[in-house]
Design a protein around this motif. Structure first.
Motif, mmCIF file in Angstrom:
data_model
loop_
_atom_site.group_PDB
_atom_site.id
_atom_site.type_symbol
_atom_site.label_atom_id
_atom_site.label_comp_id
_atom_site.label_asym_id
_atom_site.label_seq_id
_atom_site.Cartn_x
_atom_site.Cartn_y
_atom_site.Cartn_z
ATOM 1 N N LEU A 22 0.853 -1.196 0.000
ATOM 2 C CA LEU A 22 0.000 0.000 0.000
ATOM 3 C C LEU A 22 0.885 1.240 0.000
ATOM 4 N N GLY A 23 0.759 2.058 -1.030
ATOM 5 C CA GLY A 23 1.547 3.293 -1.106
ATOM 6 C C GLY A 23 2.625 3.198 -2.156
ATOM 7 N N LEU A 24 2.429 3.929 -3.248
ATOM 8 C CA LEU A 24 3.391 3.874 -4.355
ATOM 9 C C LEU A 24 4.070 5.224 -4.558
ATOM 10 N N CYS A 79 3.517 1.555 3.120
ATOM 11 C CA CYS A 79 4.563 2.579 2.963
ATOM 12 C C CYS A 79 3.889 3.885 2.565
ATOM 13 N N LEU A 80 3.317 4.562 3.552
ATOM 14 C CA LEU A 80 2.576 5.798 3.309
ATOM 15 C C LEU A 80 3.328 6.971 3.908
ATOM 16 N N LEU A 81 2.682 8.111 3.940
ATOM 17 C CA LEU A 81 3.369 9.332 4.346
ATOM 18 C C LEU A 81 3.717 9.345 5.832
ATOM 19 N N ASP A 82 2.715 9.065 6.661
ATOM 20 C CA ASP A 82 2.903 9.208 8.104
ATOM 21 C C ASP A 82 1.879 8.352 8.848
ATOM 22 N N ARG A 87 -3.337 5.085 9.543
ATOM 23 C CA ARG A 87 -4.592 4.816 10.257
ATOM 24 C C ARG A 87 -5.808 5.065 9.366
ATOM 25 N N GLU A 88 -5.699 6.145 8.589
ATOM 26 C CA GLU A 88 -6.801 6.491 7.678
ATOM 27 C C GLU A 88 -7.014 5.374 6.646
ATOM 28 N N THR A 89 -5.905 4.766 6.204
ATOM 29 C CA THR A 89 -5.988 3.752 5.152
ATOM 30 C C THR A 89 -6.399 2.389 5.705
ATOM 31 N N LEU A 90 -5.829 2.014 6.865
ATOM 32 C CA LEU A 90 -6.109 0.674 7.404
ATOM 33 C C LEU A 90 -7.413 0.616 8.202
ATOM 34 N N ASN A 104 4.613 -2.333 8.597
ATOM 35 C CA ASN A 104 4.490 -0.897 8.364
ATOM 36 C C ASN A 104 5.877 -0.261 8.318
ATOM 37 N N VAL A 105 6.302 0.165 7.128
ATOM 38 C CA VAL A 105 7.623 0.793 6.993
ATOM 39 C C VAL A 105 7.505 2.312 6.844
ATOM 40 N N THR A 106 6.310 2.836 7.096
ATOM 41 C CA THR A 106 6.107 4.281 7.115
ATOM 42 C C THR A 106 6.884 4.864 8.296
HETATM 43 P P1 NDP Z 1 6.146 10.002 -1.148
HETATM 44 O O1 NDP Z 1 5.801 11.394 -0.750
HETATM 45 O O2 NDP Z 1 6.870 9.772 -2.424
HETATM 46 O O3 NDP Z 1 4.815 9.126 -1.168
HETATM 47 C C1 NDP Z 1 3.887 9.228 -0.131
HETATM 48 C C2 NDP Z 1 2.862 8.136 -0.318
HETATM 49 O O4 NDP Z 1 1.907 8.225 0.744
HETATM 50 C C3 NDP Z 1 2.101 8.237 -1.638
HETATM 51 O O5 NDP Z 1 1.822 6.940 -2.090
HETATM 52 C C4 NDP Z 1 0.826 8.959 -1.210
HETATM 53 O O6 NDP Z 1 -0.254 8.710 -2.044
HETATM 54 C C5 NDP Z 1 0.603 8.300 0.137
HETATM 55 N N1 NDP Z 1 -0.285 9.057 1.006
HETATM 56 C C6 NDP Z 1 -0.039 10.272 1.575
HETATM 57 N N2 NDP Z 1 -1.073 10.621 2.345
HETATM 58 C C7 NDP Z 1 -2.005 9.628 2.253
HETATM 59 C C8 NDP Z 1 -3.272 9.410 2.837
HETATM 60 N N3 NDP Z 1 -3.815 10.308 3.666
HETATM 61 N N4 NDP Z 1 -3.920 8.266 2.530
HETATM 62 C C9 NDP Z 1 -3.376 7.349 1.689
HETATM 63 N N5 NDP Z 1 -2.161 7.500 1.104
HETATM 64 C C10 NDP Z 1 -1.489 8.629 1.398
HETATM 65 O O7 NDP Z 1 6.965 9.387 0.090
HETATM 66 P P2 NDP Z 1 8.015 8.178 0.071
HETATM 67 O O8 NDP Z 1 7.476 7.051 -0.733
HETATM 68 O O9 NDP Z 1 9.341 8.708 -0.233
HETATM 69 O O10 NDP Z 1 8.009 7.806 1.612
HETATM 70 C C11 NDP Z 1 7.050 6.903 2.155
HETATM 71 C C12 NDP Z 1 7.486 6.593 3.586
HETATM 72 O O11 NDP Z 1 8.809 6.044 3.540
HETATM 73 C C13 NDP Z 1 7.535 7.844 4.471
HETATM 74 O O12 NDP Z 1 7.062 7.560 5.757
HETATM 75 C C14 NDP Z 1 9.031 8.165 4.480
HETATM 76 O O13 NDP Z 1 9.429 8.852 5.653
HETATM 77 C C15 NDP Z 1 9.636 6.762 4.426
HETATM 78 N N6 NDP Z 1 11.021 6.806 3.954
HETATM 79 C C16 NDP Z 1 11.311 7.396 2.754
HETATM 80 C C17 NDP Z 1 12.621 7.527 2.341
HETATM 81 C C18 NDP Z 1 12.986 8.179 1.047
HETATM 82 O O14 NDP Z 1 14.190 8.416 0.820
HETATM 83 N N7 NDP Z 1 12.030 8.467 0.172
HETATM 84 C C19 NDP Z 1 13.734 7.036 3.189
HETATM 85 C C20 NDP Z 1 13.311 6.376 4.390
HETATM 86 C C21 NDP Z 1 11.997 6.287 4.763
HETATM 87 P P3 NDP Z 1 -0.610 9.709 -3.255
HETATM 88 O O15 NDP Z 1 0.200 9.245 -4.430
HETATM 89 O O16 NDP Z 1 -2.071 9.494 -3.431
HETATM 90 O O17 NDP Z 1 -0.272 11.096 -2.810
#
Ligand code: NDP
Length: 314
Positions: A22-24, A79-82, A87-90, A104-106
């Motif tokens: 979940l989360g691309l 792997c979502l934002l925060d 919580r909102e997704t699950l 959960n690797v968020t």
């Molecule tokens: P991105 O900003 O590239 O992607 C964020 C993702 O979260 C998107 O898929 C986005 O979906 C989704 N998202 C955000 N808000 C919501 C929501 N309310 N409901 C559902 N989906 C949501 O971040 P990254 O992929 O880079 O990072 C993801 C996680 O990995 C973070 O917690 C980050 O701290 C961690 N991380 C990242 C690193 C990096 O170098 N990138 C390194 C180490 C950890 P949408 O496309 O719809 O916006």
């Protein structure tokens, strides 16, 4: 001390059949791509449609809804934002997640991870927390590390899959420990970066570009990094008066702070280090080594202002 084990401990764990992701975003896409490269069956979901095209071309199945995604496999990687987005997704699919494993690797704080673990356990979900010490380009190349904590059985079962991404390290069954060590590592890194920017601003007054300064600072910091082991021995030994160290009385860094002020450069980063020294010299520890400043940070002083922009877990 938390238990810490690396990848080799469970190399005989059976392979899992497939994974939902979940989360691309940048990281989620990299995790999914590495699984596909290894021939795993992967189902992906993203809130905003259209981000799965490359992964689908590589063999992934795109799910139209979170419900469809989580019911595709027994293991769900998030792997979502925060914390709030997790919580909102699950939340709406808790019933479907019962009996499955959630990894959960968020990025979350330790307490957010602990709260998520309790929440998951209450709903019959096996919960493993992950903290990624890598950028997306490092995933699959195994040049990064991922810390894990929470369900030990989930970690052991998933290890052959986790090892496809990075070097895996288990920190204990307290689900908050992976996040704790991750954020501790990042704290050191960001303060090093801030020190570099302060130094670059000072050197700029000589006409040196940041690029020229980095060419000098980078090998110097690499050489100085070898000092960490010595400082660590003093901290772990608890005797800051071990001979052979530079004493706090030798310098409270005022010359650097003054030089910064004289040159019109904000001394905030180095002044913060100086404040840690001053706390110790004021308490009568000036004859002890630089590692003594560990005592200035190991407990939060009552006056510290903590700024948070994240949403706390429930
Ligand atoms: P991105 O900003 O590239 O992607 C964020 C993702 O979260 C998107 O898929 C986005 O979906 C989704 N998202 C955000 N808000 C919501 C929501 N309310 N409901 C559902 N989906 C949501 O971040 P990254 O992929 O880079 O990072 C993801 C996680 O990995 C973070 O917690 C980050 O701290 C961690 N991380 C990242 C690193 C990096 O170098 N990138 C390194 C180490 C950890 P949408 O496309 O719809 O916006």
């Amino acid at each position: 001390m938390p238990e810490t084990t690396s990848a080799s401990t469970s190399a005989s764990s059976p392979e899992i059949s497939g994974v939902t992701l979940l989360g691309l975003g940048a990281m989620g896409s990299a995790l999914a791509a590495a699984l596909l490269d290894a021939g795993r069956s992967v189902t992906v979901w993203n809130r905003t449609a259209g981000r799965a095209a490359d992964l689908v071309a590589g063999g992934a199945t795109a799910a139209a809804t979170v419900r469809e995604a989580v019911t595709a496999h027994p293991v769900v990687v998030v792997c979502l934002l925060d914390d709030a987005s997790v919580r909102e997704t699950l939340g709406p699919v808790l019933a479907e997640l019962r009996g499955r494993t959630v990894l959960n690797v968020t990025t979350t704080t330790p307490n957010e991870s602990r709260a998520l673990a309790r929440w998951a356990t209450e709903h019959g979900i096996d919960y493993l927390d992950g903290a990624i010490m890598a950028v997306p380009a490092m995933i699959g190349a195994r040049t990064g590390q991922i810390f894990y904590s929470g369900s030990r059985t989930a970690y052991d079962r998933l290890l052959p899959t986790l090892d496809l991404w990075a070097t895996s390290e288990f920190h204990g069954t307290d689900a908050g420990l992976a996040a704790l060590v991750d954020l501790a590592m990042l704290s050191g890194m960001y303060q090093m970066f801030a020190g570099f920017f302060h130094g670059a601003a000072m050197a700029a007054k000589s006409g040196m570009s940041a690029t020229e300064f980095a060419a000098r600072q980078s090998p110097f910091l690499a050489a100085m990094a070898h000092e960490l082991g010595g400082f660590a021995k003093v901290v772990d030994g608890g005797d800051y008066s071990v001979p052979g160290q530079q004493s706090l009385d030798f310098s409270d860094l005022s010359h650097i702070v003054r030089a910064s002020q004289e040159e019109g450069v904000n001394p905030a980063p180095i002044a913060a280090v100086q404040a840690l020294i001053v706390r110790q010299t004021a308490a009568g520890h000036g004859a002890e080594g630089f590692a003594r400043i560990y005592e200035s940070v190991r407990a939060t002083p009552a006056t510290t202002t903590v700024t948070s922009t994240t949403t706390e877990g429930a």
